[in-house]
Design an enzyme around this catalytic site. Structure first.
Site, PDB file in Angstrom:
ATOM      1  CG  HIS A   1      -1.853   1.110   1.357  1.00 50.37           C
ATOM      2  ND1 HIS A   1      -3.134   1.087   0.840  1.00 50.37           N
ATOM      3  CD2 HIS A   1      -1.706   2.323   1.948  1.00 50.37           C
ATOM      4  CE1 HIS A   1      -3.725   2.243   1.109  1.00 50.37           C
ATOM      5  NE2 HIS A   1      -2.883   3.021   1.780  1.00 50.37           N
ATOM      6  CD  GLU A   2       1.889   3.616   3.619  1.00 52.43           C
ATOM      7  OE1 GLU A   2       2.213   4.692   3.100  1.00 52.43           O
ATOM      8  OE2 GLU A   2       0.822   3.472   4.228  1.00 52.43           O
TER       9      GLU A   2
HETATM   10 ZN    ZN Z   1      -2.945   5.003   2.284  1.00 56.83          ZN
END
Ligand code: ZN
Length: 192
Positions: free
Chosen positions: A57-58
């Site tokens: 996600h990051e």
């Molecule tokens: Zn996020």
């Protein structure tokens, strides 16, 4: 630390993965590829797959340049198509992709600004992140229970995991829908 392959493929990136001692349940990225995990998020991750979900996600936020004001309206509108192109762009570097994930552990603490993202950015990061997680050899289905655990924390969630994130039920449904796609990418381009 830097993964040369990834930064070669996506110009201007200098990846660094950092762990900061903090009770805060948080992780974030900055433009250019600096990702920071707070130790407080690790119990919510539960295991390596959960860490890979957050990592994906990051990394997706960084690769989509969500922190970059130059991001064009057109790029935003493309949504899913963009995720696929970016996943394809990463595919020549599966080993580096995996090593990016593995570098999450044991690197010194660095603290910086927390970047708030829009809900659209969060959805994009979820979608791209799921693909990256699977391509790196982790189980993309673990994204669903991870985000459910995160949403059950309620008001304790800091900015990156609070109001801008998609509605929990919609998020679970969308992620479930995308798992076969992520697995297909992993099968075609992944590390195992
Ligand atoms: Zn996020």
């Amino acid at each position: 630390m830097q993964a040369k392959g990834a930064s070669d493929r996506v110009a201007g990136f200098k990846w660094s993965f950092n762990v900061a001692q903090s009770n805060e349940v948080n992780a974030w990225c900055m433009p250019g590829g600096k990702v920071v995990f707070y130790t407080g998020i690790l119990p919510v991750c539960q295991d390596e797959d959960g860490i890979a979900v957050v990592m994906g996600h990051e990394v997706a936020h960084a690769i989509a340049r969500h922190g970059n004001e130059r991001m064009s309206q057109g790029l935003l509108v493309q949504g899913g198509g963009m995720a696929l192109d970016l996943a394809t762009a990463m595919t020549n570097q599966p080993e580096q992709t995996r090593s990016l994930f593995q570098q999450a552990y044991g690197i010194g603490a660095t603290v910086g600004a927390i970047l708030p993202f829009s809900r659209l950015h969060e959805s994009e990061a979820d979608e791209m992140g799921l693909i990256f997680t699977a391509m790196a050899g982790y189980d993309p289905s673990k994204a669903v229970p991870f985000w459910e655990r995160m949403s059950s924390l309620g008001g304790q969630r800091p900015p990156e995991f609070l109001s801008t994130h998609p509605d929990p039920e919609k998020r679970s449904a969308k992620l479930n829908e995308l798992i076969p796609l992520a697995r297909a990418y992993a099968k075609k381009y992944g590390t195992n």
